[in-house]
Design a protein around this motif. Structure first.
Motif: not given
Length: 167
Positions: A58-72
């Protein structure tokens, strides 16, 4: 702020990018619930990390692109660290807040990524992820847009256990 391996962010971003020149290509080993285990070859050593994508943005009205959460794995080889990788640049003076079942953790943004503000909080956040059921991340884009992401923690413990066996 403690040292974080900022130079490794492009390696993890390669999961979604076209194969980068002179960088190892990560290979997905296995999926556990909503988390995937990836491996990559760095010189003579093999490393593994776990990664998930948000269930809701959210917000649904924007372009978020590709999002990730990682543990490295930490470059020292001793333990792991959590990292957020966003599909946009983050506001430098902002703070990323990750909340896991009511417990909050602060992350510091740099470019499109964020790491815990204190390296000593890495283990506490990962432990909370292992025992938690859901996780939210709140961030501010470089344009000032407040964003929020909901992540499932289903499978994170099994994924981390598998990554820990990576040789």
């Amino acid at each position: 702020m403690s040292f974080k391996p900022f130079a490794l962010a492009p390696l993890f971003a390669a999961v979604i990018a076209l194969p980068a020149f002179a960088q190892p290509s990560p290979t997905m080993l296995r999926q556990f619930g909503d988390w995937n285990v990836y491996s990559y070859q760095a010189g003579a050593s093999k490393s593994c990390y776990v990664l998930t994508i948000p269930k809701q943005a959210t917000p649904a009205s924007v372009n978020h692109g590709d999002n990730f959460f990682l543990v490295a794995p930490k470059p020292s080889g001793s333990g792991y660290y959590p990292q957020a990788i966003m599909g946009y640049d983050l506001q430098n003076s902002s703070q990323i807040t990750v909340t896991i079942d009511g417990k909050s953790f602060a992350m510091t943004p740099r470019g499109n990524s964020g790491w815990t503000q204190q390296e000593s909080n890495d283990s506490a956040m990962i432990d909370a992820m292992r025992t938690g059921s859901n996780m939210t991340l709140q961030a501010v884009s470089g344009r000032g847009t407040r964003t929020s992401y909901t992540f499932s923690l289903s499978g994170v413990t099994a994924a981390l256990n598998q990554a820990g066996q990576c040789n």
